[in-house]
Enzyme design. Structure first.
Site: not given
Length: 485
Positions: A337, A127, A54
């Site tokens: 993350y 997404n 990303h």
């Protein structure tokens, strides 16, 4: 208008910003030129490590407004009443390419949304597809390595991409999505967004529900063909960024309607397939969409680096009434993350303006570290419990506990009655029109035919045959034709 004074980082006025200090006219530069050294040192550090995935993204601010009463399912305060608005920041992104890649490429799109709620920030990381390629996070680094640039050739290699998919039959569903018409959105405004994972909601009575999020674009879904995308990427590599920026600047504020699918927690164990498998969708006939509210984007960031590149989304940022499910990919991302942001931005990245809560008060014992801005007052303690009226726990869990049983160890995903890797891919294929099927087959064959190993091609063809006989036959014939040319 009063002329502003240029200063150094320490606030001292700069006498000359056009000429470096030298040892005489035309002589070598002096180490004592603090302004020159500071400028060059700062310039060298303008870029932080880009995201591993990303990396290329665009973002915007907006708000989320509740339109329907869903308090029967969650006690989350920002969803507590019709008409309530909560500030948001969203980041759209491509997945596989680097920061310098083009927007108009065949790739999933990230749809990461931060809600600045009164109870803290809630991050929903998803997404533009409702499913993903794998269902266990231990395979994620391998998957991404196969999709990104090869260490030797420095480019994406069909051999690597399709070799991984050959060994990951569960990817067939997402490959069918990616290679189909929605694989290249016309813009960020013209695509849906999904939470993709299964999450848990808990209501005021403590009842637990599992949910999936669906953000339906109010601009209508529009996509590009491979040919259109190649042309657009050549003309404007930043096409999706340009479209989003200009639309909001014109006052054409894009919006999405949020729906959720809600499954009572007690139904999960006996559902016909594993409801926590990220490679599968819940049929709407089983769990219909229920409208929640609308997301509106109405303000562009003032600085892309500060507000888009430094935006950090972590799916472990929950608020009371929302929590995780046993979705294994989600469980892995709860760690990965936040850890990625601690590496890229530092342990204090949550204090950056784009990441900091707007209305909720942050009060904890975190101190120091790189770029610390919140270090407490003189007499504040940095430990707990203490006798100095420091912040204390609430004893109120954010969400309901998850039931567990069995032995620890590495286990395959639990099997349900319809837990195969191909059934839903076949269903998706059979929903397509003849034209859509033709484009899907052409897109798959275009990549698969470039693979140099016959065994890898055969393994992938077997997956498409298993999904649907016609699907497999058409892909096989298209690959054969391209390889004979």
């Amino acid at each position: 208008m009063t002329q502003r004074v240029l200063t150094t980082e320490s606030g001292a006025p700069v006498a000359d910003n056009q000429n470096s200090a030298t040892a005489g006219v035309g002589g070598p530069i002096l180490l004592q030129d603090q302004h020159l050294l500071e400028k060059l040192a700062r310039f060298n550090r303008e870029r932080i490590p880009e995201r591993v995935v990303h990396a290329r993204g665009s973002g915007a601010y907006g708000y989320f407004e509740v339109t329907d009463d869903i308090t029967a399912f969650t006690r989350a305060d920002f969803l507590s009443e019709v008409g309530k608005r909560t500030g948001t920041f969203i980041r759209f992104s491509t997945v596989a390419d680097s920061l310098g890649g083009a927007d108009a490429v065949r790739d999933p799109r990230g749809f990461a949304l931060k809600f600045y709620t009164d109870e803290g920030n809630y991050d929903l990381v998803g997404n533009n597809t409702p499913v993903f390629f794998i269902k266990d996070p231990i395979k994620f680094p391998d998957f991404i390595h196969s999709q990104k640039r090869d260490p030797f050739t420095g480019r994406q290699e069909p051999d690597n991409i399709w070799d991984f998919w050959a060994h990951a039959p569960e990817a067939t569903h997402q490959v069918t999505w990616l290679m189909g018409d929605r694989g290249i959105p016309a813009s960020y405004r013209h695509m849906n967004g999904y939470g993709s994972h299964t999450y848990q909601w808990t209501n005021a009575e403590g009842e637990a529900f599992f949910v999936k999020y669906h953000f339906k674009t109010n601009q209508g879904v529009r996509s590009l063909s491979s040919e259109q995308a190649a042309e657009l990427a050549g003309k404007d590599g930043s096409s999706h960024q340009t479209d989003l920026l200009q639309a909001i600047e014109r006052g054409v504020n894009p919006s999405w309607t949020l729906h959720v699918q809600v499954m009572p927690a007690a139904e999960a164990a006996d559902y016909r397939f594993n409801p926590f498998d990220l490679t599968k969708v819940w049929p709407h006939a089983d769990y219909p969409l229920q409208r929640v509210g609308r997301l509106v984007l109405d303000r562009n960031p003032d600085n892309v680096f500060a507000e888009v590149e430094q935006a950090a989304f972590s799916p472990n940022n929950f608020v009371p009434g929302i929590g995780p499910s046993p979705d294994k990919m989600l469980q892995g991302r709860l760690f990965a993350y936040a850890d990625a942001h601690r590496y890229r931005l530092g342990v204090n990245h949550t204090q950056l303006p784009v990441n900091a809560p707007r209305t909720a008060v942050v009060d904890n014992y975190g101190r120091d570290g790189l770029h610390a801005t919140r270090n407490g007052a003189r007499h504040d303690k940095n430990y707990e419990p203490n006798s100095y009226a420091g912040p204390a726990q609430t004893d109120a869990a954010l969400s309901a506990p998850l039931a567990i049983h069995g032995r620890t160890g590495t286990h395959a995903a639990p099997a349900h009655t319809r837990d195969d890797d191909f059934f839903q891919a076949g269903e998706l294929y059979r929903l397509m029109s003849e034209d859509e099927k033709g484009r899907l087959v052409a897109n798959i064959a275009g990549g698969l035919s470039q693979v140099t190993r016959d065994d890898v091609i055969e393994k992938n063809l077997a997956h498409f045959h298993a999904a649907d006989a016609d699907y497999g036959k058409r892909v096989e014939e298209a690959v054969r034709t391209l390889r004979e040319d």
